[in-house]
Design a protein around this motif. Structure first.
Motif, PDB file in Angstrom:
ATOM      1  N   PRO A   1     -14.690  -3.783 -24.144  1.00  0.00           N
ATOM      2  CA  PRO A   1     -13.322  -4.186 -23.543  1.00  0.00           C
ATOM      3  C   PRO A   1     -12.794  -3.077 -22.954  1.00  0.00           C
ATOM      4  O   PRO A   1     -12.319  -2.975 -21.818  1.00  0.00           O
ATOM      5  CB  PRO A   1     -12.633  -5.105 -24.402  1.00  0.00           C
ATOM      6  CG  PRO A   1     -13.736  -5.401 -25.606  1.00  0.00           C
ATOM      7  CD  PRO A   1     -14.698  -4.420 -25.426  1.00  0.00           C
ATOM      8  N   THR A   2     -12.702  -2.013 -23.719  1.00  0.00           N
ATOM      9  CA  THR A   2     -11.959  -0.797 -23.557  1.00  0.00           C
ATOM     10  C   THR A   2     -12.984   0.345 -24.017  1.00  0.00           C
ATOM     11  O   THR A   2     -14.150  -0.159 -24.847  1.00  0.00           O
ATOM     12  CB  THR A   2     -10.656  -0.768 -24.284  1.00  0.00           C
ATOM     13  OG1 THR A   2     -10.575  -0.526 -25.623  1.00  0.00           O
ATOM     14  CG2 THR A   2      -9.689  -1.850 -23.744  1.00  0.00           C
ATOM     15  N   LEU A   3     -12.387   1.504 -23.910  1.00  0.00           N
ATOM     16  CA  LEU A   3     -13.361   2.465 -24.461  1.00  0.00           C
ATOM     17  C   LEU A   3     -12.934   2.959 -25.978  1.00  0.00           C
ATOM     18  O   LEU A   3     -13.608   3.610 -26.720  1.00  0.00           O
ATOM     19  CB  LEU A   3     -12.914   3.910 -23.928  1.00  0.00           C
ATOM     20  CG  LEU A   3     -13.789   3.964 -22.496  1.00  0.00           C
ATOM     21  CD1 LEU A   3     -13.374   5.197 -21.788  1.00  0.00           C
ATOM     22  CD2 LEU A   3     -15.238   3.694 -22.276  1.00  0.00           C
ATOM     23  N   ASP A   4     -11.998   2.050 -26.716  1.00  0.00           N
ATOM     24  CA  ASP A   4     -11.809   2.019 -28.290  1.00  0.00           C
ATOM     25  C   ASP A   4     -13.047   1.631 -28.814  1.00  0.00           C
ATOM     26  O   ASP A   4     -13.519   0.713 -28.449  1.00  0.00           O
ATOM     27  CB  ASP A   4     -10.674   1.111 -28.352  1.00  0.00           C
ATOM     28  CG  ASP A   4      -9.373   1.908 -27.741  1.00  0.00           C
ATOM     29  OD1 ASP A   4      -9.128   2.850 -27.416  1.00  0.00           O
ATOM     30  OD2 ASP A   4      -8.277   1.116 -27.587  1.00  0.00           O
ATOM     31  N   PRO A   5     -13.298   2.034 -30.319  1.00  0.00           N
ATOM     32  CA  PRO A   5     -14.232   1.608 -30.809  1.00  0.00           C
ATOM     33  C   PRO A   5     -14.322   0.063 -31.135  1.00  0.00           C
ATOM     34  O   PRO A   5     -13.218  -0.376 -31.232  1.00  0.00           O
ATOM     35  CB  PRO A   5     -14.140   2.461 -32.311  1.00  0.00           C
ATOM     36  CG  PRO A   5     -13.307   3.714 -31.762  1.00  0.00           C
ATOM     37  CD  PRO A   5     -12.424   3.267 -30.589  1.00  0.00           C
ATOM     38  N   VAL A   6     -15.313  -0.644 -31.223  1.00  0.00           N
ATOM     39  CA  VAL A   6     -15.567  -2.229 -31.005  1.00  0.00           C
ATOM     40  C   VAL A   6     -16.089  -2.399 -32.645  1.00  0.00           C
ATOM     41  O   VAL A   6     -16.973  -1.784 -32.964  1.00  0.00           O
ATOM     42  CB  VAL A   6     -16.324  -2.727 -29.977  1.00  0.00           C
ATOM     43  CG1 VAL A   6     -16.320  -4.131 -30.261  1.00  0.00           C
ATOM     44  CG2 VAL A   6     -15.940  -2.305 -28.695  1.00  0.00           C
ATOM     45  N   SER A   7     -15.306  -3.313 -33.108  1.00  0.00           N
ATOM     46  CA  SER A   7     -15.277  -3.694 -34.646  1.00  0.00           C
ATOM     47  C   SER A   7     -16.468  -4.808 -34.608  1.00  0.00           C
ATOM     48  O   SER A   7     -16.262  -5.878 -34.009  1.00  0.00           O
ATOM     49  CB  SER A   7     -14.303  -3.915 -35.361  1.00  0.00           C
ATOM     50  OG  SER A   7     -14.384  -4.323 -36.764  1.00  0.00           O
ATOM     51  N   THR A   8     -17.308  -4.879 -35.692  1.00  0.00           N
ATOM     52  CA  THR A   8     -18.063  -6.005 -36.067  1.00  0.00           C
ATOM     53  C   THR A   8     -17.286  -7.345 -36.649  1.00  0.00           C
ATOM     54  O   THR A   8     -17.780  -8.362 -36.924  1.00  0.00           O
ATOM     55  CB  THR A   8     -19.324  -5.801 -37.080  1.00  0.00           C
ATOM     56  OG1 THR A   8     -18.614  -5.047 -38.055  1.00  0.00           O
ATOM     57  CG2 THR A   8     -20.316  -4.846 -36.462  1.00  0.00           C
TER      58      THR A   8
ATOM     59  N   THR B   1     -13.844 -15.346 -46.603  1.00  0.00           N
ATOM     60  CA  THR B   1     -12.744 -16.016 -47.691  1.00  0.00           C
ATOM     61  C   THR B   1     -12.854 -14.775 -48.874  1.00  0.00           C
ATOM     62  O   THR B   1     -12.070 -15.382 -49.526  1.00  0.00           O
ATOM     63  CB  THR B   1     -12.853 -17.382 -47.743  1.00  0.00           C
ATOM     64  OG1 THR B   1     -13.961 -17.520 -48.586  1.00  0.00           O
ATOM     65  CG2 THR B   1     -12.568 -18.199 -46.614  1.00  0.00           C
ATOM     66  N   THR B   2     -13.609 -13.920 -48.519  1.00  0.00           N
ATOM     67  CA  THR B   2     -13.709 -13.065 -49.759  1.00  0.00           C
ATOM     68  C   THR B   2     -12.932 -11.819 -49.828  1.00  0.00           C
ATOM     69  O   THR B   2     -12.971 -11.167 -50.773  1.00  0.00           O
ATOM     70  CB  THR B   2     -15.119 -12.840 -50.083  1.00  0.00           C
ATOM     71  OG1 THR B   2     -15.662 -11.959 -48.952  1.00  0.00           O
ATOM     72  CG2 THR B   2     -16.038 -14.034 -50.236  1.00  0.00           C
ATOM     73  N   GLY B   3     -12.273 -11.609 -48.507  1.00  0.00           N
ATOM     74  CA  GLY B   3     -11.448 -10.347 -48.319  1.00  0.00           C
ATOM     75  C   GLY B   3     -12.298  -9.235 -48.315  1.00  0.00           C
ATOM     76  O   GLY B   3     -11.838  -8.103 -48.727  1.00  0.00           O
ATOM     77  N   SER B   4     -13.526  -9.158 -48.086  1.00  0.00           N
ATOM     78  CA  SER B   4     -14.245  -8.046 -47.863  1.00  0.00           C
ATOM     79  C   SER B   4     -14.147  -7.127 -46.606  1.00  0.00           C
ATOM     80  O   SER B   4     -13.588  -7.773 -45.714  1.00  0.00           O
ATOM     81  CB  SER B   4     -15.789  -8.454 -47.735  1.00  0.00           C
ATOM     82  OG  SER B   4     -16.261  -9.151 -48.947  1.00  0.00           O
ATOM     83  N   GLN B   5     -14.312  -6.007 -46.760  1.00  0.00           N
ATOM     84  CA  GLN B   5     -14.115  -4.805 -45.893  1.00  0.00           C
ATOM     85  C   GLN B   5     -15.463  -4.443 -45.474  1.00  0.00           C
ATOM     86  O   GLN B   5     -15.743  -3.347 -46.286  1.00  0.00           O
ATOM     87  CB  GLN B   5     -13.164  -3.928 -46.416  1.00  0.00           C
ATOM     88  CG  GLN B   5     -11.814  -4.519 -46.732  1.00  0.00           C
ATOM     89  CD  GLN B   5     -10.942  -4.472 -45.791  1.00  0.00           C
ATOM     90  OE1 GLN B   5     -10.920  -4.317 -44.666  1.00  0.00           O
ATOM     91  NE2 GLN B   5     -10.055  -5.564 -46.042  1.00  0.00           N
ATOM     92  N   VAL B   6     -16.068  -5.047 -44.331  1.00  0.00           N
ATOM     93  CA  VAL B   6     -17.411  -4.618 -43.949  1.00  0.00           C
ATOM     94  C   VAL B   6     -17.464  -4.097 -42.633  1.00  0.00           C
ATOM     95  O   VAL B   6     -18.731  -4.089 -42.174  1.00  0.00           O
ATOM     96  CB  VAL B   6     -18.375  -5.724 -44.388  1.00  0.00           C
ATOM     97  CG1 VAL B   6     -18.491  -6.024 -45.789  1.00  0.00           C
ATOM     98  CG2 VAL B   6     -17.998  -6.993 -43.640  1.00  0.00           C
ATOM     99  N   ALA B   7     -16.373  -3.770 -41.859  1.00  0.00           N
ATOM    100  CA  ALA B   7     -16.384  -3.530 -40.538  1.00  0.00           C
ATOM    101  C   ALA B   7     -17.098  -2.233 -40.306  1.00  0.00           C
ATOM    102  O   ALA B   7     -17.060  -1.244 -40.878  1.00  0.00           O
ATOM    103  CB  ALA B   7     -14.981  -3.248 -39.948  1.00  0.00           C
ATOM    104  N   THR B   8     -18.141  -2.449 -39.065  1.00  0.00           N
ATOM    105  CA  THR B   8     -18.792  -1.173 -38.396  1.00  0.00           C
ATOM    106  C   THR B   8     -17.993  -1.114 -37.086  1.00  0.00           C
ATOM    107  O   THR B   8     -17.519  -1.925 -36.444  1.00  0.00           O
ATOM    108  CB  THR B   8     -19.983  -1.572 -38.057  1.00  0.00           C
ATOM    109  OG1 THR B   8     -20.794  -1.835 -39.218  1.00  0.00           O
ATOM    110  CG2 THR B   8     -20.665  -0.263 -37.492  1.00  0.00           C
TER     111      THR B   8
END
Lengths: 228, 228
Positions: A47-54, A63-70
């Protein structure tokens, strides 16, 4: 077709918040293997040149509150894609389940660029984005099997094929869920560059390539009472 | 072990220039599926916080002039990893073939953090980095099959097992080339959380999980006269 200078070499990956990692990096791995043999370029279109997150901000990932973003860094934007793009890869992911307005960017991008493309390859629910854009109307296509009812209900104008690892209709290659994108991309490479090139790539990936497009145990597994 | 609060939940991925995309994102996909059921955190650990490329600057990626780099953004650095890291994933890739001094960062990082880890999981030539650090000495381990001779010659103190999709020795899980990392990670998930959880993840990935650790056609394929 190895050595054929008309073989497509300009690839783009459509990035959006909530794309599925393996939807992207299975096909990318196959293309990276191909890049050892032929020159090809891959553009990362966000969408922009900013990093895009999974992990999208506005959709509950789990619903587990996991932090798994790439976070992946784009090289281009929807507004300014490579002018000579030939093949667009459209991954699926939780991001495709958002509200229509949130998907407008990717959907409009596909609609606008499709007429200029040589090939469109969708993975998993990436087919939803392509279907919403209308470019699959009247074509045979497949998608993720777990979300089959939701996906196919979005656009009945598409001739949805449930029992398929991947489907080819004209220049549209659509694959089943997640891992199926690897098989579809290898099959596409075989189609363009010959089976030997594709198989060499699969072997270096130590990947058991399912080259039968009708192989699909997952259509049964997620059958859910639907007639195949 | 589902619901076991002692199950590891703090994962880290070792990033370095020239990591192989699918080595990382196959296992990450499996962990992302797992994260729907249990809370887990994934840290991305790079030399600095600058995006890390799959294409290293100082190693010829290929002779075709292809532009296929993926850029992934780290959340942590080798000097400042998460203090409570439990599981480290070490991918392989062209970057492991660099000069020893270029590999010093990742190798030292593994050496320093290994005593604090609950598990180490290597994928493909990621085993080379772990082997160089000495943490695999005296242990059974496997790696990529195409580069077998080079990898194993680096560290004869390791009990290299050629014919294996993955190998488990103590808390070290080592897998064959590229795609094998998916099977090893699913097996690790089964070990910790039970087979049902792992199989559910594999099915949502529409991935044909090879759960037999001795399944390895690639050991034959890249046999190269080596006795298996």
């Amino acid at each position: 077709m190895t050595g054929n200078t008309k073989a497509p070499s300009k690839f783009g990956v459509l990035l959006y918040p909530g794309f599925e990692p393996l939807d992207v990096f299975g096909p990318i791995e196959a293309l990276q293997m191909l890049s050892r043999e032929v020159k090809l370029d891959i553009a990362w279109i966000g969408p922009t040149l900013d990093p895009v997150s999974t992990v999208p901000k506005d959709i509950p990932m789990n619903t587990t509150g996991s932090q798994v973003a790439t976070l992946v860094v784009p090289t281009h934007t929807y507004d300014n894609p490579p002018k000579d793009l030939e093949v667009l890869l459209v991954p699926g992911g939780i991001g495709t389940t958002g509200e229509a307005h949130a998907l407008a960017g990717p959907v409009e991008f596909i609609k606008d660029i499709y007429p200029k493309l040589s090939y469109l390859i969708t993975i998993c629910t990436g087919a939803e984005l392509a279907a919403r854009s209308g470019v699959l109307d009247g074509k045979r296509a497949t998608a993720n099997k777990d979300t089959w009812k939701t996906t196919t209900a979005l656009r009945p104008q598409v001739n949805w094929v449930r029992m398929a690892r991947y489907v080819v209709d004209g220049n549209c290659w659509t694959s089943g869920g997640v891992s199926a994108g690897i098989d579809a991309t290898l099959a596409w490479i075989a189609h363009i560059y010959g089976e030997e090139v594709a198989r060499r790539g699969a072997n270096f990936m130590e990947y058991e390539w399912r080259d039968d497009r009708n192989w699909d145990p997952f259509a049964y597994m997620f059958g859910d009472g639907v007639t195949i």
